[in-house]
Design a protein around this motif. Structure first.
Motif, short mmCIF file in Angstrom:
data_model
loop_
_atom_site.label_atom_id
_atom_site.label_comp_id
_atom_site.label_asym_id
_atom_site.label_seq_id
_atom_site.Cartn_x
_atom_site.Cartn_y
_atom_site.Cartn_z
N ALA A 266 -2.48 -3.19 8.56
CA ALA A 266 -3.69 -3.49 9.31
C ALA A 266 -4.88 -3.64 8.37
CB ALA A 266 -3.97 -2.38 10.32
N PRO A 267 -5.88 -4.46 8.76
CA PRO A 267 -7.10 -4.56 7.93
C PRO A 267 -7.75 -3.19 7.79
CG PRO A 267 -7.01 -6.31 9.58
CD PRO A 267 -5.90 -5.36 9.91
N GLY A 268 -8.31 -2.93 6.60
CA GLY A 268 -8.84 -1.60 6.32
C GLY A 268 -7.73 -0.58 6.36
N PRO A 269 -6.65 -0.81 5.60
CA PRO A 269 -5.42 -0.02 5.76
C PRO A 269 -5.57 1.41 5.25
CG PRO A 269 -5.23 -1.46 3.85
CD PRO A 269 -6.53 -1.80 4.52
N ARG A 270 -4.69 2.26 5.81
CA ARG A 270 -4.53 3.61 5.26
C ARG A 270 -3.84 3.53 3.90
NH1 ARG A 270 -0.94 5.72 10.05
NH2 ARG A 270 -0.31 3.53 9.89
N ARG A 271 -4.03 4.56 3.10
CA ARG A 271 -3.38 4.59 1.80
C ARG A 271 -1.86 4.60 1.98
NH1 ARG A 271 -6.19 6.11 -2.68
NH2 ARG A 271 -4.33 7.13 -3.53
N PRO A 272 -1.13 3.90 1.12
CA PRO A 272 0.32 3.91 1.27
C PRO A 272 0.91 5.28 0.97
CG PRO A 272 -0.32 2.83 -0.78
CD PRO A 272 -1.59 3.08 -0.01
N ILE A 273 2.02 5.56 1.64
CA ILE A 273 2.78 6.78 1.36
C ILE A 273 3.87 6.40 0.35
CG2 ILE A 273 4.32 8.52 2.33
CD1 ILE A 273 2.85 8.12 5.01
N THR A 274 3.95 7.12 -0.75
CA THR A 274 4.92 6.82 -1.80
C THR A 274 5.90 7.97 -1.94
OG1 THR A 274 3.33 5.43 -2.98
CG2 THR A 274 5.21 6.26 -4.24
N VAL A 275 7.20 7.62 -1.89
CA VAL A 275 8.26 8.62 -1.94
C VAL A 275 9.11 8.38 -3.18
CG1 VAL A 275 10.24 9.61 -0.74
CG2 VAL A 275 8.31 8.68 0.57
N PRO A 276 9.19 9.33 -4.12
CA PRO A 276 10.11 9.19 -5.27
C PRO A 276 11.56 9.31 -4.79
CG PRO A 276 8.40 10.85 -5.68
CD PRO A 276 8.36 10.55 -4.22
N LEU A 277 12.44 8.46 -5.29
CA LEU A 277 13.85 8.47 -4.91
C LEU A 277 14.69 9.00 -6.05
CD1 LEU A 277 14.06 4.93 -3.25
CD2 LEU A 277 13.80 7.13 -2.09
N PRO A 278 15.85 9.59 -5.73
CA PRO A 278 16.76 10.01 -6.80
C PRO A 278 17.20 8.81 -7.63
CG PRO A 278 17.39 11.00 -4.70
CD PRO A 278 16.34 9.99 -4.39
N PRO A 279 17.54 8.99 -8.89
CA PRO A 279 17.96 7.87 -9.74
C PRO A 279 19.16 7.14 -9.15
CG PRO A 279 17.59 9.84 -11.05
CD PRO A 279 17.55 10.28 -9.62
N GLY A 280 19.20 5.83 -9.35
CA GLY A 280 20.33 5.05 -8.87
C GLY A 280 19.93 3.64 -8.52
N GLN A 281 20.92 2.85 -8.07
CA GLN A 281 20.70 1.47 -7.65
C GLN A 281 20.63 1.44 -6.13
OE1 GLN A 281 23.68 -1.25 -9.00
NE2 GLN A 281 22.87 -2.97 -7.81
N TYR A 282 19.54 0.86 -5.58
CA TYR A 282 19.30 0.92 -4.15
C TYR A 282 19.33 -0.47 -3.52
CZ TYR A 282 17.87 5.81 -4.46
OH TYR A 282 17.85 7.17 -4.65
N ASP A 283 19.82 -0.49 -2.27
CA ASP A 283 19.72 -1.69 -1.45
C ASP A 283 18.36 -1.70 -0.75
OD1 ASP A 283 22.27 -2.55 -2.08
OD2 ASP A 283 23.18 -1.44 -0.44
N ALA A 284 18.05 -2.82 -0.08
CA ALA A 284 16.81 -2.91 0.68
C ALA A 284 16.80 -1.86 1.78
CB ALA A 284 16.66 -4.31 1.28
N PRO A 285 15.62 -1.32 2.12
CA PRO A 285 15.56 -0.31 3.18
C PRO A 285 15.82 -0.94 4.55
CG PRO A 285 13.36 -0.91 2.46
CD PRO A 285 14.30 -1.61 1.53
N VAL A 286 16.31 -0.11 5.47
CA VAL A 286 16.53 -0.50 6.87
C VAL A 286 15.76 0.49 7.73
CG1 VAL A 286 18.21 -0.85 8.71
CG2 VAL A 286 18.78 -1.50 6.35
#
Length: 692
Positions: A266-286
């Motif tokens: 949305a315009p004037g957005p809230r700050r993004p939430i960032t989550v560290p993930l365990p090491p590895g190769q990841y697919d796109a999120p669902v």
């Protein structure tokens, strides 16, 4: 029978063989749906997910709410097949064949030939289902008969809205394309900025383009992309986007840095939430509802997170061989199918994961199982009732005479469940246009009696359509007025509950009344505010031949640098925003003006004489100038074939850029004379006359 949406047992046509280049198989296929659609039919199967167990050669239905298996159908298929479902039919889709089955009678139809070994994306939505072969740019709308449709080139991950519009990003071509519900051709109404790339996502049922080339997200509108909203994270070609939102946020995976971002579009957005993930190769999120799922292929584990980025569960992927497939089911649960379909992980709406073995559902018995004889013995009979000599019942005397066997009571047949009124139609949507609204919906749960009609009502009217209709266009509505449309289903048991959607009709703005004038190489445009068709004015778009387009907030504009002798066409159109947030360009008003080239004409005037001009050959030289700059003083030079500067005098043009000057005279017979005037664009020369 409508194409691609009905027909559980009428297997009259097989899938066509479509020529498609075989490409490498993708490891993740995501089925995207806009709304749950409980199927009508003879047997009520709640909304959920179908999985194909290639070991058992059968498709199984999983109820996401209970994480239990409640139906199965025997279907021959390929290893690693997926199941895609429509309103009344399911389709087992493999690398060599596509086999339909009825969701009501649970019987398989004849298989068709798979058009490619490429693993397609299955899309379950209103008007579908669809198979999207991304690398070859080919679609198939499954049904009776199936319909192959070309996307025009390779596409990215598709996204489908609730009303059944299928959006297909053709990033390499810089286009966002769409296939409307029931349409036979793909259109590409949105052009991306040159060199930009990204993916599509739905927030609610509003479509956005996540532009990962510059780290912004833009709403997809009727005329193009909306204003860019910074995501608050860096750009990158490796960013992967979920096709659906997480409680209003967009899930963006950064596989290089091992981060999951939840971004506000949305315009004037809230700050993004960032989550560290365990090491590895990841697919796109669902994503589904308030849960986002990510798969770590390196560790073979599934992680779930809530809308605030908190981890809710962690389970190993099914280990039954092959590559696990993550899908978003039509009931908005997330399912992870094992490579052979022997296990399914069901992600609940709170993010908890349940491992469901895919085996035939347990059948309940009305009677206890009969006793089994010991090896080598005959059937075991129940104790016999003995009767006395008078025929009255008596006790067993212990004799070894066999008595009559008491028959088992006949099995009790449960009473048939009576039909009830239909459920509410899912996926109701309303889309406004000029003086009209199109209302669309998916099939309502039939509840053991065929849906015979749908009734659509709104303030000021109602319409009734047959039970096979899923869309209606309602005309004669007032632009700028918001209407709420309620859809109810009817069967022989009565009328079910309604589901509603709202829209505001709005037309494109009319053409403004435009006037154009020009002077001194400057064109001045002015216009009046047109009828905006129920929308709100955003700005005006002004164009001129050979000039850059202007965006204007007022009702006037100007262009300088017009060249004499050229024609220019100017247009003005209003851009409006409808009450539903769509941007529309109005009708254009156009005017063409021609800037005349300057001309000089001379002729012999009346006889005259002066100290340098003698009778009888002396006469005035009449000079007529047109098309020059107005109110400007010019030097007029008289030339002859023997003298290029006989005499130079000056005159001033009037407001219309013209002048008449007859103060020059000449008296040499046999000479050719002419007049010239120097201008900023060069010297202008008159016609030539021979003096006699």
């Amino acid at each position: 029978m409508k194409k691609g949406t009905r027909g559980s047992t009428a297997w009259r046509a097989r899938l066509p063989v479509v020529t498609i280049v075989v490409v490498s198989v993708a490891v993740l296929t995501t089925a995207v749906t806009g709304a749950a659609k409980p199927p009508p039919g003879l047997q009520e199967i709640p909304g959920g997910h179908w999985v194909y167990n290639s070991l058992l050669q059968a498709a199984f239905h999983i109820d996401g709410g209970t994480a239990g298996i409640d139906a199965q159908v025997a279907v021959p298929g390929d290893r690693g097949s997926q199941v895609v479902q429509g309103d009344t039919s399911g389709y087992v889709v493999g690398s060599t064949r596509i086999t339909p089955f009825g969701k009501s009678d649970l019987t398989a139809g004849p298989p068709g030939v798979s058009p490619s070994a490429e693993v397609p994306v299955g899309v379950e939505t209103a008007g579908g289902p669809y198979l999207v072969y991304r690398q070859s740019g080919q679609l198939i709308r499954l049904g009776d008969p199936p319909a192959p449709i070309s996307a025009g080139g390779p596409v990215g991950d598709p996204v489908a809205t609730a009303e059944g519009t299928l959006w297909l990003p053709r990033i390499a071509s810089g286009l966002l394309c769409r296939l409307d519900r029931g349409a036979e051709q793909v259109s590409c109404p949105v052009t991306l900025p040159a060199g930009h790339f990204g993916a599509l996502t739905l927030v609610g049922d509003k479509l956005y383009f996540v532009d990962t080339s510059d780290g912004v997200v833009r709403a997809v509108e009727a005329g193009g992309l909306g204003v860019p909203v910074p995501m608050g994270l860096g750009a990158g070609a490796d960013l992967r986007t979920a096709a659906n939102d997480v409680a209003g946020r967009v899930a963006v995976l950064d596989p290089v840095r091992g981060l999951l971002h939840l971004v506000d579009p949305a315009p004037g957005p809230r700050r993004p939430i960032t989550v560290p993930l365990p090491p590895g190769q990841y697919d796109a999120p669902v994503a589904a509802g308030s849960v986002v799922v990510v798969v770590n292929r390196t560790s073979g584990r599934l992680f779930t997170y809530d809308a605030d980025g908190r981890q809710t569960d962690d389970k190993p992927l099914p280990s039954d061989g092959g590559t696990a497939r993550v899908v978003r089911g039509e009931d908005s649960h997330v399912y992870v199918d094992g490579g052979q379909g022997a296990h399914v992980l069901v992600v609940a709406k709170d993010g908890k994961i349940t491992d469901v073995p895919v085996v035939p559902p347990t059948e309940k018995k009305d009677q206890p199982a009969p006793a089994q004889p010991a090896p080598g013995q005959g059937p075991v009979a129940p104790p016999a009732e003995r009767r006395g000599q008078d025929g009255r019942p008596g006790q067993d005397t212990g004799t070894d005479r066999p008595g009559p066997t008491k028959p088992n009571p006949p099995p009790v047949t449960p009473p048939a469940v009576p039909a009830s009124p239909p459920g509410a139609p899912p996926g109701v949507s309303a889309t406004g246009e000029a003086g009209a609204v199109t209302v669309a919906w998916s099939a309502a749960p039939a509840n053991r009696a065929e849906v015979t009609s749908y009734r659509i009502s709104w303030a000021g009217g109602s319409r009734t359509v047959d039970g096979g209709t899923r869309r209606i266009r309602i005309t004669g509505l007032a632009n700028g007025t918001r209407y709420t449309f309620t859809v109810v289903a009817v069967n022989k048991a009565g009328t079910g509950p309604g589901a509603s959607a709202s829209a505001t009709p709005a037309a494109a703005a009319a053409a403004p009344a435009l006037t154009v004038s020009h002077r001194d190489g400057v064109a001045t445009l002015s216009w009046t505010r047109p009828d905006l068709g129920g929308g709100e004015l955003v700005h005006y778009l002004v164009t001129g031949t050979g000039f850059a387009q202007q965006t204007v907030g007022g009702t006037s504009a100007s262009y300088s640098g017009l060249t004499a002798g050229n024609s220019y066409t100017f247009t003005v159109r209003a851009v409006t925003r409808t009450p539903d947030g769509q941007t529309r360009e109005g009708q254009a008003a156009g005017r063409t003006v021609t800037v005349p080239a300057p001309t000089i004409t001379i002729s012999r005037g009346r006889d005259t004489s002066s100290e340098n001009c003698h009778e009888p050959d002396c006469a005035e030289v009449n000079v007529t100038m047109k098309g020059f700059a107005p109110n400007t003083r010019y030097a007029i030079r008289l030339s002859s074939s023997s003298n290029t500067n006989v005499r130079t005098e000056s005159t001033t043009t009037g407001a219309d850029g013209s002048a008449i000057y007859n103060e020059l005279n000449y008296d040499v017979p046999g000479q050719t004379i002419w007049v010239s005037v120097q201008t900023p664009d060069g010297r202008i020369t008159s016609n030539k006359i021979r003096w006699t």
